[in-house]
Scaffold this motif. Structure first.
Motif, PDB file in Angstrom:
ATOM      1  N   ILE A   1       0.847  -1.196   0.000  1.00 53.61           N
ATOM      2  CA  ILE A   1       0.000   0.000   0.000  1.00 53.61           C
ATOM      3  C   ILE A   1       0.880   1.244   0.000  1.00 53.61           C
ATOM      4  O   ILE A   1       0.618   2.213  -0.716  1.00 53.61           O
ATOM      5  CB  ILE A   1      -0.957  -0.005   1.213  1.00 53.61           C
ATOM      6  N   GLY A   2       1.943   1.205   0.784  1.00 51.03           N
ATOM      7  CA  GLY A   2       2.863   2.337   0.840  1.00 51.03           C
ATOM      8  C   GLY A   2       3.507   2.617  -0.508  1.00 51.03           C
ATOM      9  O   GLY A   2       3.637   3.777  -0.920  1.00 51.03           O
ATOM     10  N   ALA A   3       3.897   1.564  -1.219  1.00 53.22           N
ATOM     11  CA  ALA A   3       4.527   1.737  -2.530  1.00 53.22           C
ATOM     12  C   ALA A   3       3.546   2.353  -3.520  1.00 53.22           C
ATOM     13  O   ALA A   3       3.891   3.287  -4.260  1.00 53.22           O
ATOM     14  CB  ALA A   3       5.036   0.393  -3.047  1.00 53.22           C
ATOM     15  N   ILE A   4       2.316   1.842  -3.533  1.00 51.13           N
ATOM     16  CA  ILE A   4       1.308   2.377  -4.459  1.00 51.13           C
ATOM     17  C   ILE A   4       1.001   3.838  -4.136  1.00 51.13           C
ATOM     18  O   ILE A   4       0.871   4.677  -5.030  1.00 51.13           O
ATOM     19  CB  ILE A   4       0.030   1.524  -4.400  1.00 51.13           C
ATOM     20  N   GLN A   5       0.909   4.146  -2.844  1.00 50.26           N
ATOM     21  CA  GLN A   5       0.597   5.517  -2.461  1.00 50.26           C
ATOM     22  C   GLN A   5       1.700   6.478  -2.891  1.00 50.26           C
ATOM     23  O   GLN A   5       1.428   7.619  -3.301  1.00 50.26           O
ATOM     24  CB  GLN A   5       0.383   5.610  -0.943  1.00 50.26           C
ATOM     25  N   ARG A   6       2.943   6.040  -2.862  1.00 51.05           N
ATOM     26  CA  ARG A   6       4.048   6.894  -3.314  1.00 51.05           C
ATOM     27  C   ARG A   6       3.912   7.196  -4.801  1.00 51.05           C
ATOM     28  O   ARG A   6       4.173   8.327  -5.242  1.00 51.05           O
ATOM     29  CB  ARG A   6       5.397   6.220  -3.022  1.00 51.05           C
TER      30      ARG A   6
ATOM     31  N   ASP B   1      -7.785   3.886  -4.358  1.00 49.39           N
ATOM     32  CA  ASP B   1      -7.511   3.314  -3.040  1.00 49.39           C
ATOM     33  C   ASP B   1      -6.544   2.145  -3.215  1.00 49.39           C
ATOM     34  O   ASP B   1      -6.894   1.136  -3.836  1.00 49.39           O
ATOM     35  CB  ASP B   1      -8.822   2.833  -2.403  1.00 49.39           C
ATOM     36  N   PRO B   2      -5.319   2.238  -2.689  1.00 51.09           N
ATOM     37  CA  PRO B   2      -4.330   1.183  -2.900  1.00 51.09           C
ATOM     38  C   PRO B   2      -4.789  -0.185  -2.400  1.00 51.09           C
ATOM     39  O   PRO B   2      -4.495  -1.207  -3.024  1.00 51.09           O
ATOM     40  CB  PRO B   2      -3.111   1.674  -2.103  1.00 51.09           C
ATOM     41  N   ARG B   3      -5.510  -0.204  -1.290  1.00 50.60           N
ATOM     42  CA  ARG B   3      -5.936  -1.490  -0.724  1.00 50.60           C
ATOM     43  C   ARG B   3      -6.873  -2.219  -1.690  1.00 50.60           C
ATOM     44  O   ARG B   3      -6.729  -3.416  -1.944  1.00 50.60           O
ATOM     45  CB  ARG B   3      -6.620  -1.264   0.625  1.00 50.60           C
ATOM     46  N   HIS B   4      -7.829  -1.478  -2.249  1.00 47.95           N
ATOM     47  CA  HIS B   4      -8.785  -2.122  -3.144  1.00 47.95           C
ATOM     48  C   HIS B   4      -8.152  -2.470  -4.484  1.00 47.95           C
ATOM     49  O   HIS B   4      -8.575  -3.427  -5.148  1.00 47.95           O
ATOM     50  CB  HIS B   4     -10.021  -1.242  -3.307  1.00 47.95           C
TER      51      HIS B   4
END
Length: 218
Positions: A140-145, A156-159
């Motif tokens: 999730i952290g990588a996607i958010q970056r 939403d990275p989780r979904h």
């Protein structure tokens, strides 16, 4: 035969027996479930005496947890594409490639995981609450970056992760359905490649993934 040769032979035999047991266990657990599987069934599938099975794995639960951990470790290795990728095109694209290949090569392991989770994870709940949670938070952290850097749309990275898992693992967990719709035949190499490219194209376009311009790359 020297002592070193005998030791090497024992190690080779052990590795081969463990491979046979784990591959047989994946298939039996996938088809019969944890409750329906027996050590005798697994031994028969592996072509080994039951006593050999207990030499390597004392209990059915120990063997089951090893099977579950094995497929998860394979998935973890696939997720390494996130760690050093400059952006989502490279990172998520490589992850989809790897996950689709895993579904092709390890369909039974994926089915075991799916069945366990659908039944409320009675054996591996602790695994979900620790290893899986930590892994998910990291991705999730990588996607958010990438989102913060403007390399993909703000989803939403989780979904997104749930969608990636559901899509790629569908090809393993619902393999029989896919084969039925494919005229009763398993997908061949060309069809797997086409499926992978289609999944990758749809998802990357859907999240607005953008490649890093060479003149802006650090």
């Amino acid at each position: 035969m020297s002592g070193n040769q005998r030791q090497s032979k024992r190690i080779q035999t052990r590795r081969e027996n463990e491979r046979l047991i784990l591959e047989a266990a994946e298939k039996v657990f996938a088809e019969a479930g944890y409750g329906g599987a027996t050590m005798q069934l697994i031994a028969d599938m592996a072509g080994l005496p039951k006593a050999n099975l207990h030499y390597y794995f004392a209990t059915k639960e120990e063997l089951y947890r090893t099977v579950v951990a094995r497929i998860f470790e394979i998935w973890l290795h696939a997720a390494e594409s996130f760690d050093n990728a400059p952006g989502p095109v490279e990172g998520i694209g490589a992850y989809i490639d790897a996950k689709m290949e895993i579904s092709r090569r390890h369909p039974f392991g994926s089915k075991v995981w799916a069945s366990e989770v659908m039944h409320g994870a009675p054996v591996i709940q602790d695994y979900l609450e620790t290893t899986l949670r930590e892994w998910t938070d990291g991705r999730i952290g990588a996607i958010q970056r990438w989102i913060d850097d403007g390399l993909m749309d703000p989803v939403d990275p989780r979904h997104l992760l749930y969608m990636l898992w559901a899509t790629t693992q569908h090809y393993a967990d619902f393999g029989h359905q896919i084969e039925t719709l494919n005229g009763g035949a398993a997908l061949d190499a060309g069809q797997w490649a086409g499926a992978t490219e289609t999944v990758k194209r749809i998802i990357l376009r859907g999240i607005g993934a953008r490649e890093i311009r060479p003149d802006l790359a650090k």
